[in-house]
Design a protein around this motif. Structure first.
Motif, PDB file in Angstrom:
ATOM      1  N   UNK A 148      -3.492  22.452  16.345  1.00  0.00           N
ATOM      2  CA  UNK A 148      -3.328  23.906  16.285  1.00  0.00           C
ATOM      3  C   UNK A 148      -4.622  24.507  15.758  1.00  0.00           C
ATOM      4  N   UNK A 149      -4.910  25.742  16.178  1.00  0.00           N
ATOM      5  CA  UNK A 149      -6.118  26.417  15.709  1.00  0.00           C
ATOM      6  C   UNK A 149      -5.844  27.894  15.500  1.00  0.00           C
ATOM      7  N   UNK A 150      -6.494  28.442  14.484  1.00  0.00           N
ATOM      8  CA  UNK A 150      -6.446  29.877  14.199  1.00  0.00           C
ATOM      9  C   UNK A 150      -7.888  30.370  14.166  1.00  0.00           C
ATOM     10  N   UNK A 151      -8.157  31.418  14.933  1.00  0.00           N
ATOM     11  CA  UNK A 151      -9.508  31.965  14.996  1.00  0.00           C
ATOM     12  C   UNK A 151      -9.502  33.438  14.626  1.00  0.00           C
ATOM     13  N   UNK A 152     -10.191  33.776  13.543  1.00  0.00           N
ATOM     14  CA  UNK A 152     -10.439  35.177  13.212  1.00  0.00           C
ATOM     15  C   UNK A 152     -11.639  35.629  14.031  1.00  0.00           C
ATOM     16  N   UNK A 153     -11.488  36.735  14.754  1.00  0.00           N
ATOM     17  CA  UNK A 153     -12.584  37.168  15.618  1.00  0.00           C
ATOM     18  C   UNK A 153     -12.575  38.674  15.834  1.00  0.00           C
ATOM     19  N   UNK A 154     -13.775  39.210  16.070  1.00  0.00           N
ATOM     20  CA  UNK A 154     -13.931  40.577  16.562  1.00  0.00           C
ATOM     21  C   UNK A 154     -14.296  40.577  18.046  1.00  0.00           C
ATOM     22  N   UNK A 155     -14.455  39.398  18.630  1.00  0.00           N
ATOM     23  CA  UNK A 155     -14.991  39.267  19.977  1.00  0.00           C
ATOM     24  C   UNK A 155     -13.859  39.272  21.001  1.00  0.00           C
ATOM     25  N   UNK A 156     -13.610  40.423  21.585  1.00  0.00           N
ATOM     26  CA  UNK A 156     -12.480  40.562  22.513  1.00  0.00           C
ATOM     27  C   UNK A 156     -12.679  39.736  23.789  1.00  0.00           C
ATOM     28  N   UNK A 157     -13.944  39.326  24.070  1.00  0.00           N
ATOM     29  CA  UNK A 157     -14.217  38.542  25.275  1.00  0.00           C
ATOM     30  C   UNK A 157     -13.621  37.146  25.196  1.00  0.00           C
ATOM     31  N   UNK A 158     -13.205  36.723  23.999  1.00  0.00           N
ATOM     32  CA  UNK A 158     -12.683  35.367  23.822  1.00  0.00           C
ATOM     33  C   UNK A 158     -11.150  35.319  23.788  1.00  0.00           C
TER      34      UNK A 158
ATOM     35  N   UNK B  95      -4.360  30.431  18.244  1.00  0.00           N
ATOM     36  CA  UNK B  95      -3.975  31.799  17.880  1.00  0.00           C
ATOM     37  C   UNK B  95      -5.194  32.577  17.392  1.00  0.00           C
ATOM     38  N   UNK B  96      -5.375  33.777  17.928  1.00  0.00           N
ATOM     39  CA  UNK B  96      -6.438  34.673  17.477  1.00  0.00           C
ATOM     40  C   UNK B  96      -5.865  35.669  16.468  1.00  0.00           C
ATOM     41  N   UNK B  97      -6.638  35.921  15.421  1.00  0.00           N
ATOM     42  CA  UNK B  97      -6.276  36.938  14.423  1.00  0.00           C
ATOM     43  C   UNK B  97      -7.352  38.018  14.471  1.00  0.00           C
ATOM     44  N   UNK B  98      -6.921  39.242  14.766  1.00  0.00           N
ATOM     45  CA  UNK B  98      -7.865  40.345  14.905  1.00  0.00           C
ATOM     46  C   UNK B  98      -7.431  41.509  14.023  1.00  0.00           C
TER      47      UNK B  98
ATOM     48  N   UNK C  51      -9.206  44.481   6.655  1.00  0.00           N
ATOM     49  CA  UNK C  51      -7.765  44.460   6.917  1.00  0.00           C
ATOM     50  C   UNK C  51      -7.052  43.283   6.277  1.00  0.00           C
ATOM     51  N   UNK C  52      -7.816  42.277   5.792  1.00  0.00           N
ATOM     52  CA  UNK C  52      -7.194  41.110   5.171  1.00  0.00           C
ATOM     53  C   UNK C  52      -7.370  39.831   5.951  1.00  0.00           C
ATOM     54  N   UNK C  53      -8.187  39.855   7.020  1.00  0.00           N
ATOM     55  CA  UNK C  53      -8.339  38.666   7.879  1.00  0.00           C
ATOM     56  C   UNK C  53      -8.936  37.486   7.117  1.00  0.00           C
TER      57      UNK C  53
END
Length: 232
Positions: free
Chosen positions: A198-208, A38-41, A46-48
């Motif tokens: 399971x994995x959670x990734x906070x990212x700003x990288x829309x390419x991923x 799951x990606x968190x953007x 914003x609280x990420x």
């Protein structure tokens, strides 16, 4: 039915007291199953980061409940919470955060030592992970001699060292070019699917984002599901 690896139920987080308090997370609920990446953007502020710290039992929520598998995190003592982090959670940070005076192999063995593991099994697991990530030839090197992509691969191997149920990644591609960044995220995605973690990734990288199963968006402390990739 797939098992929940991480569940947040009406979780809020406030900092400060009284009139000066700031609500950073506002009644967030999220259920992440085995095999999900799951990606968190969301925009800056914003609280990420707070979300990831609470998901990783580094911060306690002001209200709400959190489960990791069968463990209700919000009911655990500080000691048991620390044990849960060591055994159930692997962290991958924006910068690899490797210890400069430890070799690549010793970075992994330190995690096993902190978890009370001894003998040959941790050494064999460390060697296996380094081989899988193409780092066997670098196992006796120090971080300063590694490339940025190699350091992040070591960080991923370290995160997987104790066979955690949940990986939390905070901007893992921030210091990498597009090709290396995608390789790193693909490794995370493959491991989640292969071993039903399971994995959670906070990212700003829309390419991923296409490598993730779901995208959730945080803004002003509120969370929503996004059916399409978000342009950040």
């Amino acid at each position: 039915m797939k098992q929940s690896k991480l569940m947040l139920d009406q979780v809020s987080k406030e900092f400060g007291d009284g009139d000066t308090s700031v609500k950073v997370l506002d009644c967030i609920s999220l259920d992440i199953k085995s095999g999900e990446f799951v990606a968190v953007v969301g925009p800056s502020g914003s609280g990420k980061s707070t979300f990831l710290s609470i998901a990783g039992a580094l911060l306690s929520p002001t209200q709400g409940r959190i489960w990791m598998g069968d463990h209700e995190v919000t009911k655990l003592s500080a000691k048991k919470m620390n044990q849960l982090r060591l055994s159930h959670i692997g962290f991958v940070f924006q910068s690899s955060n490797l210890i400069p005076y430890l070799t690549v192999r010793d970075q992994l063995l330190l995690i096993a030592k902190l978890a009370g593991q001894q003998g040959q099994e941790p050494k064999q697991r460390a060697d296996h992970l380094l081989e899988r990530l193409g780092l066997s030839h670098r196992k006796n090197h120090y971080p300063e001699s590694l490339s940025g992509g190699e350091r992040q691969r070591v960080a991923i191997a370290r995160a997987w060292m104790n066979d955690p149920e949940l990986i939390l990644a905070d901007e893992p591609t921030a210091s990498l070019d597009s090709e290396r960044g995608r390789t790193v995220v693909q490794m995370l995605a493959d491991e989640v699917k292969l071993r039903q973690k399971a994995a959670v990734m906070v990212t700003h990288d829309k390419r991923m984002l296409d490598l993730c199963d779901r995208i959730v968006y945080i803004e002003d402390g509120k969370l929503s599901e996004q059916p399409q990739p978000i342009l950040l």
